[in-house]
Design a protein around this motif. Structure first.
Motif, PDB file in Angstrom:
ATOM      1  N   ARG A   1      -0.416 -11.363   3.051  1.00  0.00           N
ATOM      2  CA  ARG A   1      -1.040 -10.418   2.138  1.00  0.00           C
ATOM      3  C   ARG A   1      -1.938  -9.352   2.959  1.00  0.00           C
ATOM      4  NH1 ARG A   1       0.521 -11.464  -2.775  1.00  0.00           N
ATOM      5  NH2 ARG A   1       0.902 -13.388  -3.351  1.00  0.00           N
ATOM      6  N   GLU A   2      -2.702 -10.088   3.897  1.00  0.00           N
ATOM      7  CA  GLU A   2      -3.590  -8.868   4.814  1.00  0.00           C
ATOM      8  C   GLU A   2      -2.474  -8.004   5.655  1.00  0.00           C
ATOM      9  OE1 GLU A   2      -5.871 -11.344   7.444  1.00  0.00           O
ATOM     10  OE2 GLU A   2      -7.141 -12.310   6.054  1.00  0.00           O
ATOM     11  N   VAL A   3      -1.410  -8.629   6.067  1.00  0.00           N
ATOM     12  CA  VAL A   3      -0.475  -7.565   6.881  1.00  0.00           C
ATOM     13  C   VAL A   3       0.183  -6.765   5.757  1.00  0.00           C
ATOM     14  CG1 VAL A   3       1.776  -7.548   7.911  1.00  0.00           C
ATOM     15  CG2 VAL A   3      -0.081  -9.320   8.573  1.00  0.00           C
ATOM     16  N   ALA A   4       0.593  -6.863   4.540  1.00  0.00           N
ATOM     17  CA  ALA A   4       0.919  -6.105   3.595  1.00  0.00           C
ATOM     18  C   ALA A   4       0.172  -5.149   3.311  1.00  0.00           C
ATOM     19  CB  ALA A   4       1.398  -6.948   2.327  1.00  0.00           C
TER      20      ALA A   4
ATOM     21  N   ILE B   1       4.728   2.147   4.252  1.00  0.00           N
ATOM     22  CA  ILE B   1       5.592   1.844   3.170  1.00  0.00           C
ATOM     23  C   ILE B   1       5.833   3.101   2.517  1.00  0.00           C
ATOM     24  CG2 ILE B   1       5.990   0.292   1.151  1.00  0.00           C
ATOM     25  CD1 ILE B   1       5.653  -1.133   3.847  1.00  0.00           C
ATOM     26  N   GLY B   2       7.144   3.274   2.401  1.00  0.00           N
ATOM     27  CA  GLY B   2       7.262   4.438   1.580  1.00  0.00           C
ATOM     28  C   GLY B   2       8.316   4.155   0.187  1.00  0.00           C
ATOM     29  N   PHE B   3       7.821   4.706  -0.823  1.00  0.00           N
ATOM     30  CA  PHE B   3       8.497   4.559  -2.072  1.00  0.00           C
ATOM     31  C   PHE B   3       9.367   5.740  -2.244  1.00  0.00           C
ATOM     32  CE2 PHE B   3       4.684   1.266  -2.387  1.00  0.00           C
ATOM     33  CZ  PHE B   3       5.487   0.331  -2.112  1.00  0.00           C
ATOM     34  N   SER B   4      10.732   5.723  -2.507  1.00  0.00           N
ATOM     35  CA  SER B   4      11.317   6.944  -2.617  1.00  0.00           C
ATOM     36  C   SER B   4      12.458   6.495  -3.788  1.00  0.00           C
ATOM     37  CB  SER B   4      12.050   7.317  -1.243  1.00  0.00           C
ATOM     38  OG  SER B   4      12.719   6.431  -0.997  1.00  0.00           O
TER      39      SER B   4
ATOM     40  N   HIS C   1      -2.590   3.555  14.510  1.00  0.00           N
ATOM     41  CA  HIS C   1      -3.810   2.742  13.840  1.00  0.00           C
ATOM     42  C   HIS C   1      -4.413   1.524  14.352  1.00  0.00           C
ATOM     43  CE1 HIS C   1      -3.244   5.711  10.558  1.00  0.00           C
ATOM     44  NE2 HIS C   1      -1.792   5.474  10.790  1.00  0.00           N
ATOM     45  N   PRO C   2      -5.139   1.559  15.758  1.00  0.00           N
ATOM     46  CA  PRO C   2      -5.520   0.575  16.447  1.00  0.00           C
ATOM     47  C   PRO C   2      -6.064  -0.684  15.463  1.00  0.00           C
ATOM     48  CG  PRO C   2      -6.290   2.404  17.295  1.00  0.00           C
ATOM     49  CD  PRO C   2      -5.829   2.985  16.221  1.00  0.00           C
ATOM     50  N   ALA C   3      -6.915  -0.400  14.531  1.00  0.00           N
ATOM     51  CA  ALA C   3      -7.475  -1.358  13.766  1.00  0.00           C
ATOM     52  C   ALA C   3      -6.386  -2.305  13.188  1.00  0.00           C
ATOM     53  CB  ALA C   3      -8.314  -0.883  12.892  1.00  0.00           C
ATOM     54  N   GLU C   4      -5.480  -1.642  12.356  1.00  0.00           N
ATOM     55  CA  GLU C   4      -4.573  -2.273  11.760  1.00  0.00           C
ATOM     56  C   GLU C   4      -3.540  -2.823  12.791  1.00  0.00           C
ATOM     57  OE1 GLU C   4      -6.283   0.314   8.945  1.00  0.00           O
ATOM     58  OE2 GLU C   4      -5.821   0.491  10.888  1.00  0.00           O
ATOM     59  N   TRP C   5      -3.293  -2.304  13.704  1.00  0.00           N
ATOM     60  CA  TRP C   5      -2.253  -2.766  14.818  1.00  0.00           C
ATOM     61  C   TRP C   5      -2.575  -4.126  15.544  1.00  0.00           C
ATOM     62  CZ3 TRP C   5      -0.722  -0.573  20.229  1.00  0.00           C
ATOM     63  CH2 TRP C   5       0.439  -0.957  20.520  1.00  0.00           C
ATOM     64  N   THR C   6      -3.962  -4.084  15.500  1.00  0.00           N
ATOM     65  CA  THR C   6      -4.765  -5.402  16.061  1.00  0.00           C
ATOM     66  C   THR C   6      -4.526  -6.526  15.148  1.00  0.00           C
ATOM     67  OG1 THR C   6      -6.563  -4.110  17.219  1.00  0.00           O
ATOM     68  CG2 THR C   6      -7.033  -6.457  17.010  1.00  0.00           C
ATOM     69  N   ARG C   7      -4.496  -6.345  14.112  1.00  0.00           N
ATOM     70  CA  ARG C   7      -4.259  -7.318  12.943  1.00  0.00           C
ATOM     71  C   ARG C   7      -2.828  -7.892  13.101  1.00  0.00           C
ATOM     72  NH1 ARG C   7      -3.785 -11.202  11.460  1.00  0.00           N
ATOM     73  NH2 ARG C   7      -4.152 -12.367   9.488  1.00  0.00           N
TER      74      ARG C   7
ATOM     75  N   PRO D   1       8.745  -8.965  -0.642  1.00  0.00           N
ATOM     76  CA  PRO D   1       8.266  -9.356  -2.128  1.00  0.00           C
ATOM     77  C   PRO D   1       6.739  -9.204  -2.022  1.00  0.00           C
ATOM     78  CG  PRO D   1      10.137 -10.746  -1.769  1.00  0.00           C
ATOM     79  CD  PRO D   1       9.654 -10.193  -0.652  1.00  0.00           C
ATOM     80  N   ILE D   2       6.008  -9.878  -1.009  1.00  0.00           N
ATOM     81  CA  ILE D   2       4.562  -9.810  -1.010  1.00  0.00           C
ATOM     82  C   ILE D   2       4.124  -8.461  -0.980  1.00  0.00           C
ATOM     83  CG2 ILE D   2       2.610 -10.381   0.386  1.00  0.00           C
ATOM     84  CD1 ILE D   2       4.102 -13.091   1.115  1.00  0.00           C
ATOM     85  N   ILE D   3       4.694  -7.507  -0.135  1.00  0.00           N
ATOM     86  CA  ILE D   3       4.459  -6.184  -0.070  1.00  0.00           C
ATOM     87  C   ILE D   3       4.406  -5.440  -1.399  1.00  0.00           C
ATOM     88  CG2 ILE D   3       5.235  -3.786   0.691  1.00  0.00           C
ATOM     89  CD1 ILE D   3       6.161  -4.998   3.319  1.00  0.00           C
TER      90      ILE D   3
END
Length: 210
Positions: free
Chosen positions: A5-8, A17-20, A45-51, A177-179
């Motif tokens: 969920r954190e990664v999502a 994530i692009g919804f089209s 985005h280094p902070a999110e990439w670190t995750r 599905p989690i995303i």
């Protein structure tokens, strides 16, 4: 599940994530989709990439995967595999999708993988074709490859079957599905659009016709 969920949420936060629904996109596999995932945004985005990199490192430990070399698929998988190799002090290589046509004409670049236990890093798995082609390229060089780790998998039945037939285990940080669940919680996706995207996920090859 919390890591997934954190990664999502990280994916959603950086706009990966692009919804089209109104303007479907076409994947490299030919699948027409009302959604796309762009993991190439992470290095910006280094902070999110670190995750993500920490998540991969934790996954290797959790699954008790013995790793001598970390490999990444050209091009989107390379930043993640290189960063993971640096983070874990593990040698890394990358796999071309096709020979460059000059020089040594190699598919596996960066070092000798013969006889080594290699884990392949991918950013995204749809049908599994490109990942398994990279696995075969590594195996042709004598590498021992039984596991692939990925940020996101769509979980299509054909990819599940393809990995099973290749005797390769796929490990993902999160799933589609989690995303979708997290996007709805965050108000990024209406229930109507979510239903359309869920219908696509159930029948991706023929969704447009339907």
């Amino acid at each position: 599940m919390e890591t997934a969920r954190e990664v999502a949420r990280a994916l959603i936060a950086i706009g990966a994530i692009g919804f089209s629904v109104d303007k479907p996109v076409t994947f490299a596999s030919g699948i027409v989709a009302p959604v796309y995932v762009d993991n190439r945004k992470f290095p910006f985005h280094p902070a999110e990439w670190t995750r993500i990199i920490n998540g991969f490192a934790d996954l290797l430990k959790k699954e008790n995967l013995s790793v001598e070399v970390i490999a990444g698929v050209e091009a989107a998988g390379i930043p993640h595999s290189a960063a993971l190799g640096f983070h874990t002090n593990t040698p890394s290589v990358f796999i071309r999708k096709k020979p460059k046509g000059y020089g040594m004409n190699k598919l596996v670049e960066g070092g000798n993988v013969s006889g080594k236990k290699v884990v392949l890093v991918e950013d995204l798995v749809t049908t599994g074709g490109s990942s398994l082609n990279a696995v075969r390229a590594l195996q042709d060089e004598g590498a021992k490859v039984t596991d692939v780790i990925v940020i996101v998998t769509y979980g299509f039945p054909e990819s599940v079957e393809a990995f099973k037939n290749a005797n390769v285990t796929l490990h993902s940080l999160t799933s589609f599905p989690i995303i979708l669940e997290e996007a709805q919680k965050l108000g990024k996706l209406s229930s109507e659009d979510a239903q359309i995207i869920e219908a696509w996920a159930q029948n991706p090859h023929h969704w447009r016709e339907a």
